[in-house]
Design an enzyme around this catalytic site. Structure first.
Site, mmCIF file in Angstrom:
data_model
loop_
_atom_site.group_PDB
_atom_site.id
_atom_site.type_symbol
_atom_site.label_atom_id
_atom_site.label_comp_id
_atom_site.label_asym_id
_atom_site.label_seq_id
_atom_site.Cartn_x
_atom_site.Cartn_y
_atom_site.Cartn_z
ATOM 1 N N LYS A 1 -16.762 -15.372 -10.249
ATOM 2 C CA LYS A 1 -16.080 -16.532 -10.851
ATOM 3 C C LYS A 1 -15.875 -17.612 -9.803
ATOM 4 C CE LYS A 1 -13.062 -14.499 -14.144
ATOM 5 N NZ LYS A 1 -12.348 -13.552 -13.311
ATOM 6 N N LYS A 25 15.269 -3.020 2.668
ATOM 7 C CA LYS A 25 14.193 -2.652 1.746
ATOM 8 C C LYS A 25 14.450 -1.273 1.131
ATOM 9 C CE LYS A 25 9.757 -4.011 2.771
ATOM 10 N NZ LYS A 25 8.455 -3.809 3.433
ATOM 11 N N GLU A 80 -4.136 -6.323 -6.119
ATOM 12 C CA GLU A 80 -2.799 -6.691 -6.578
ATOM 13 C C GLU A 80 -2.874 -7.079 -8.054
ATOM 14 O OE1 GLU A 80 -0.636 -9.368 -4.061
ATOM 15 O OE2 GLU A 80 -1.436 -8.423 -2.268
ATOM 16 N N PHE A 106 -16.656 -10.496 -9.929
ATOM 17 C CA PHE A 106 -16.475 -11.280 -8.693
ATOM 18 C C PHE A 106 -17.493 -12.414 -8.537
ATOM 19 C CE2 PHE A 106 -12.952 -9.892 -6.047
ATOM 20 C CZ PHE A 106 -12.440 -8.944 -6.920
ATOM 21 N N PHE A 147 -8.306 0.591 -1.793
ATOM 22 C CA PHE A 147 -9.077 -0.504 -2.393
ATOM 23 C C PHE A 147 -8.305 -1.120 -3.559
ATOM 24 C CE2 PHE A 147 -11.944 2.613 -0.520
ATOM 25 C CZ PHE A 147 -12.679 1.819 0.333
ATOM 26 N N CYS A 149 -5.958 -9.868 1.843
ATOM 27 C CA CYS A 149 -7.058 -9.034 2.352
ATOM 28 C C CYS A 149 -8.356 -9.786 2.597
ATOM 29 C CB CYS A 149 -7.327 -7.891 1.382
ATOM 30 S SG CYS A 149 -5.992 -6.705 1.346
ATOM 31 N N VAL A 208 0.842 -1.207 0.000
ATOM 32 C CA VAL A 208 0.000 0.000 0.000
ATOM 33 C C VAL A 208 0.874 1.254 0.000
ATOM 34 C CG1 VAL A 208 -1.764 1.271 1.294
ATOM 35 C CG2 VAL A 208 -1.856 -1.223 1.185
ATOM 36 N N THR A 265 -5.523 -0.999 7.324
ATOM 37 C CA THR A 265 -6.838 -1.443 7.811
ATOM 38 C C THR A 265 -6.714 -1.710 9.301
ATOM 39 O OG1 THR A 265 -7.168 -2.481 5.669
ATOM 40 C CG2 THR A 265 -8.655 -3.171 7.427
#
Ligand code: UDX
Length: 434
Positions: free
Chosen positions: A249, A35, A153, A247, A150, A258, A11, A121
């Site tokens: 499938k 990182k 990926e 959504f 929202f 998530c 994010v 979140t």
């Protein structure tokens, strides 16, 4: 505007390239020196289409800087976005250690008015704890807002620049205006609300997506029992504009970082506020049982019987797809993990292949065999098992696949091929709800 993004994870990095691309001066900070070093070299710690390109451009044009130092960036920033992980703790609740730590460090470096925007979140009811942490660590003026993300990926860049909505969760007019200005160039409906409503929007959206998927999976199971074709059923259902095709499938169930976690967290939080969210319990239960149903399909396809304990003993199977969905190397809560574990328990010998996620999967299954191509994976195997719908699987040369497999058996958890065509080609083809 000068902005600090705390957390160079998924994010955080997408948020950093978004705001730098929009012309802001952005600092992205993380506790991990490794990182930050990697990012300074223009490399991302995970695969996301388009991200490196955006990152390199904004670093080159000096709008985006990476650092481990809070004191270098936060005092210069009017707005700080908190984007650290809130992973599930052992008891199922969210582990807020990183969030609280990031907020304390942020607060210590606030000198003038600062808006702290939480993108992570976090559970409802923790606003007061967060405010206390800031108050304890600074005397400067600050305000809070929740602005959930929202992003999906695999398409996160596209989602960030073309959001359906921008949620601004704060009652402060000043904070609302800062966030409205920051997002001014972006499309999408603005939802201005209080912090708790903003948090609920996030949980409710992910839980609704999960509900749609579990509903589609339940319909697939019923379709198999009554002899219907779930694809036709869902084409008919989704054609209703009030329902929509997205959504719906069916497959091996939803995974990722998530949906599974947020469904469980939402159930737990509802419980804490004295609401029994039975609907979501069923969504979760259907999702879990989808794996068992798939494993039974594998056993049936290979004529393994219930009475033998290790009834896939001696069989060699190719697992095609490890990532929780295509276009990512992410295997967090991927259905593949449970499927692999079950098949190992049943005695099967597995060879694994994913176009991007092999390296991540090796950390979980260091003793299993991995290959670098689909044809190597299926060579001489008793069956191929499709777990992720990577385009390269859909485009496989099926004649070659048939030649390479020892037995022409494919168990497809993502309905990639036409049933009649596969039968005509001589495959024993098993899919979901058809
Ligand atoms: C999700 C939400 O979509 C996103 O808005 C939120 O910010 C983060 O969580 P993501 O986890 O990236 O995004 O993946 P998503 O595309 O939602 O897919 C989640 C899982 O559901 C995958 O395992 C996918 O294979 C599965 N899925 C999705 C289905 O099984 N069927 C579908 O119809 C859609």
């Amino acid at each position: 505007m000068t902005i600090t993004i705390v957390g160079a994870g998924y994010v955080g990095l997408i948020t950093a390239v978004l705001f730098s691309e929009l012309g802001n001066q952005v600092f992205c900070i993380d506790v991990s020196q490794d990182k930050i070093n990697l990012l300074k070299k223009g490399k991302t710690p995970f695969f996301e289409p388009g991200l490196e390109e955006y990152l390199n451009r904004n670093v080159k044009e000096q709008r985006l800087k990476f650092t481990t130092s809070n004191s270098e960036s936060i005092p210069k920033s009017q707005t700080v976005f908190i984007c650290v992980g809130t992973p599930p703790a052992k008891n199922g609740e969210a582990d807020l250690t990183f969030l609280f730590g990031a907020i304390a460090k942020t607060a210590k470096n606030i000198h003038d008015y600062t808006l702290v925007v939480i993108k992570s979140t976090f559970p409802i009811g923790f606003e007061n704890d967060i405010e206390e942490i800031v108050k304890k660590n600074t005397k400067a003026e600050f305000e809070f807002a929740a602005s959930p993300e929202f992003l999906k990926e695999g398409t996160a860049i596209e989602d960030a620049f073309h959001p359906d909505r921008i949620v601004i969760g704060t009652n402060s007019k000043r904070a609302q205006q800062i966030l409205l200005d920051l997002h001014d160039a972006l499309p999408g409906e603005r939802i201005i609300c209080d912090m708790r409503s903003a948090q609920l929007i996030k949980y409710a959206s992910n839980a609704f997506l999960a509900t749609k998927i579990s509903y589609a999976n339940a319909l697939a199971n019923i379709s198999e029992k009554v002899g219907a074709n779930v694809e036709k059923v869902l084409a008919g259902v989704g054609a209703d504009k009030r329902i929509g095709h997205d959504f719906l499938k069916p497959g091996v169930g939803y995974g990722g970082s998530c949906l599974p976690k947020d469904v469980l967290a939402f159930i737990a939080q509802a419980n804490a506020f004295d609401y029994n969210f039975d609907l979501l319990r069923s969504v979760d239960a259907i999702n879990n049982s989808q794996i068992d149903i798939f494993i039974n399909k594998v056993r049936e396809a290979l004529k393994a019987t219930e009475d033998k304990k290790s009834n896939l003993e001696g069989l060699s199977l190719a697992i095609l797809g490890l990532a929780f969905k295509p276009n990512t190397d992410d295997i967090r809560d991927a259905p593949s993990i449970k499927i692999i574990q079950s098949l190992i328990n049943l005695g099967a010998k597995l060879t694994l292949y994913d176009p991007k996620a092999n390296e991540n999967a090796k950390k979980i299954f260091p003793n299993l065999e991995f290959t670098n191509s689909v044809y190597q994976a299926i060579n001489g195997k008793d069956a191929a098992i499709i777990v992720t719908e990577w385009p390269e699987f859909k485009e496989m040369d099926l004649k070659n696949v048939k030649k390479n497999l020892k037995r022409p058996i494919i168990i497809d958890g993502r309905n990639l091929f036409d049933v009649a065509k596969m039968k005509k080609m001589g495959f024993k083809y098993f899919s979901v709800g058809r």
